[in-house]
Design a protein around this motif. Structure first.
Motif, PDB file in Angstrom:
ATOM      1  N   THR A 159      36.470  42.645  55.628  1.00  0.00           N
ATOM      2  CA  THR A 159      37.225  43.243  54.519  1.00  0.00           C
ATOM      3  C   THR A 159      36.478  44.394  53.865  1.00  0.00           C
ATOM      4  O   THR A 159      37.070  45.187  53.132  1.00  0.00           O
ATOM      5  N   SER A 160      35.177  44.454  54.108  1.00  0.00           N
ATOM      6  CA  SER A 160      34.390  45.616  53.696  1.00  0.00           C
ATOM      7  C   SER A 160      33.129  45.635  54.537  1.00  0.00           C
ATOM      8  O   SER A 160      32.538  44.581  54.794  1.00  0.00           O
ATOM      9  N   TRP A 169      29.346  43.813  53.271  1.00  0.00           N
ATOM     10  CA  TRP A 169      28.751  42.466  53.307  1.00  0.00           C
ATOM     11  C   TRP A 169      27.662  42.341  54.364  1.00  0.00           C
ATOM     12  O   TRP A 169      26.600  41.803  54.095  1.00  0.00           O
ATOM     13  N   ASP A 171      28.815  38.654  43.053  1.00  0.00           N
ATOM     14  CA  ASP A 171      29.877  39.671  43.109  1.00  0.00           C
ATOM     15  C   ASP A 171      31.235  39.201  42.579  1.00  0.00           C
ATOM     16  O   ASP A 171      31.872  39.892  41.818  1.00  0.00           O
ATOM     17  N   ARG A 172      31.709  38.007  43.026  1.00  0.00           N
ATOM     18  CA  ARG A 172      33.009  37.508  42.562  1.00  0.00           C
ATOM     19  C   ARG A 172      32.804  36.302  41.651  1.00  0.00           C
ATOM     20  O   ARG A 172      32.092  35.370  42.030  1.00  0.00           O
ATOM     21  N   ASN A 222      37.917  39.679  41.299  1.00  0.00           N
ATOM     22  CA  ASN A 222      37.583  41.104  41.200  1.00  0.00           C
ATOM     23  C   ASN A 222      38.828  41.970  41.348  1.00  0.00           C
ATOM     24  O   ASN A 222      38.976  42.980  40.662  1.00  0.00           O
ATOM     25  N   TRP A 240      42.494  40.841  51.478  1.00  0.00           N
ATOM     26  CA  TRP A 240      42.033  42.230  51.639  1.00  0.00           C
ATOM     27  C   TRP A 240      42.234  42.698  53.090  1.00  0.00           C
ATOM     28  O   TRP A 240      41.414  43.438  53.641  1.00  0.00           O
ATOM     29  N   ASN A 273      40.009  49.344  47.920  1.00  0.00           N
ATOM     30  CA  ASN A 273      38.683  49.587  48.528  1.00  0.00           C
ATOM     31  C   ASN A 273      38.820  50.510  49.742  1.00  0.00           C
ATOM     32  O   ASN A 273      39.935  50.886  50.133  1.00  0.00           O
TER      33      ASN A 273
HETATM   34  C1  BGC Z   1      34.190  43.339  46.294  1.00  0.00           C
HETATM   35  C2  BGC Z   1      34.426  44.674  46.962  1.00  0.00           C
HETATM   36  C3  BGC Z   1      34.969  44.459  48.366  1.00  0.00           C
HETATM   37  C4  BGC Z   1      36.132  43.478  48.391  1.00  0.00           C
HETATM   38  C5  BGC Z   1      36.559  43.113  49.803  1.00  0.00           C
HETATM   39  C6  BGC Z   1      35.455  42.508  46.332  1.00  0.00           C
HETATM   40  O1  BGC Z   1      35.288  41.279  45.710  1.00  0.00           O
HETATM   41  O2  BGC Z   1      33.767  43.537  44.957  1.00  0.00           O
HETATM   42  O3  BGC Z   1      33.235  45.417  46.975  1.00  0.00           O
HETATM   43  O4  BGC Z   1      35.412  45.672  48.904  1.00  0.00           O
HETATM   44  O5  BGC Z   1      35.785  42.295  47.703  1.00  0.00           O
HETATM   45  O6  BGC Z   1      35.541  42.494  50.508  1.00  0.00           O
END
Ligand code: BGC
Length: 366
Positions: free
Chosen positions: A47-48, A51, A125-126, A175, A207, A234
């Protein structure tokens, strides 16, 4: 929540000083068998890019520098694997478990199990709503949303009546809710006054970029291509949107936002297909998290409390969670250099192939 949240502008440098202070400067000297074990579970690899390309290696080195023995897993987007990894880490005797929850329900369940086993947890982060983490380390996520909306407004210029589509993150990720909240602080007054029109705001489960592409294609078709700007939550979602725009001959004409300053996202910004990204210095997030986790793992709650300079409200859990939040930065072509000078991407990767001339124009060594 915003006024209850004090963001600390932490730098990895100050955090590293702090961390080496905790260790008496001898982190590397602790014999491996005596190092407290800690566990980390990251959410997925898809999803990004962040990570596995940033969080994983940066957490590994930041945690090693504090003298703890870190076992870092990736749940691969699978709540079952997430829970099994947590069980395994608890069985292996970790003192602290830090997680990026896939959704609050499964995250809270893991945190409950950890607590029952005497293992402290940290949300990375979350925020896990209704969870029991001792601390939360992240960015000012409402601020991320504000930057995205402001970036879109800047790219649209004086386009009255602009028709906007919002492609949001997973509804199960707190988030994503905060990003949307920040965006609406900027955009809602414009929707209300008729300056902009909201065509559709669409959350994307997990995502999932492929799903985002399909949904955006339908929206574009249903509106006979009359879309003037896209908030994409994102860079992964932005990339899916840009592919669809390209098939419609609209890439570079319709501004699209992003987040994470990924290599692909920044290349799209250089090309002019993506209007902006949000740079979140993961190095600082990882250093802050490592400081907290290692203090907790060594039983030094006082130091952990000193690091957590703010609080965030968890309404589901009816509690304030001690937090450390870092400031995000808007990235456009004009300041793309910052991401390179911070070593978050290399100029060689960013400027590879056909982008060399655009890099030179952006004052990068193309
Ligand atoms: C993060 C982002 C990320 C997204 C998908 C979010 O919780 O803060 O940085 O792009 O999750 O992984």
């Amino acid at each position: 929540m915003r006024n209850r949240t004090r963001a600390l502008l932490a730098t990895s440098w100050t955090l590293l000083l702090f961390v080496s202070g905790c260790e008496g400067g001898g982190g590397a000297e602790t014999p491996p068998a005596n190092r407290p074990k800690v566990g980390v579970i990251l959410p997925d690899r898809t999803t990004s890019a962040r990570w596995e390309t940033l969080d994983h290696p940066l957490l590994a080195s930041a945690l090693a520098a504090t003298g703890v023995d870190a076992d870092i897993r990736n749940a691969d987007g699978d709540v079952q694997k997430f829970s099994q990894d947590a069980d395994d880490l608890i069985r292996k005797g970790v003192k602290v478990l830090m997680v990026v929850s896939l959704d609050s329900q499964s995250g809270a369940e893991v945190e409950r199990k950890a607590r029952a086993a005497g293992v402290a947890t940290v949300d990375y982060d979350r925020l896990t709503l209704g969870g029991s983490a001792s601390y939360y380390v992240s960015f000012d996520n409402v601020g991320v949303g504000q930057l995205q909306a402001q970036g879109l407004v800047d790219c649209l210029g004086q386009k009255r009546g602009a028709r906007i589509v919002e492609i949001e993150g997973a509804p199960t990720d707190n988030n994503a809710t905060l990003f949307h909240q920040g965006q609406e602080q900027v955009l809602k007054p414009k929707y209300d006054s008729g300056e902009y029109t909201l065509v559709r705001s669409q959350p994307i489960d997990n995502w999932d970029a492929e799903q985002a592409g399909g949904v955006f294609e339908q929206i574009l078709d249903a509106n006979r291509d009359r879309v003037d700007g896209v908030v994409a939550a994102n860079d992964g979602l932005a990339d899916a949107v840009i592919s669809v725009l390209r098939q419609h001959g609209l890439a570079g004409k319709v501004p699209v936002t992003g987040q994470d300053a990924t290599l692909a996202g920044l290349r799209s910004v250089l090309r002019g297909d993506q209007c902006m990204s949000v740079y979140k210095p993961v190095r600082d997030e990882a250093a802050a998290a490592a400081g907290l986790v290692s203090a907790l793992a060594k039983g030094d709650k006082g130091s952990a409390d000193t690091l957590a300079t703010g609080v965030v409200r968890d309404e589901a859990g009816h509690r304030d969670v001690p937090a450390l939040l870092i400031k995000p930065t808007m990235i456009t072509k004009a300041n793309i250099k910052k991401v390179v000078s911070d070593n978050a991407v290399s100029a060689a990767d960013l400027c590879a192939g056909d982008l060399a001339p655009l890099c030179r124009a952006a004052d990068l060594p193309g």
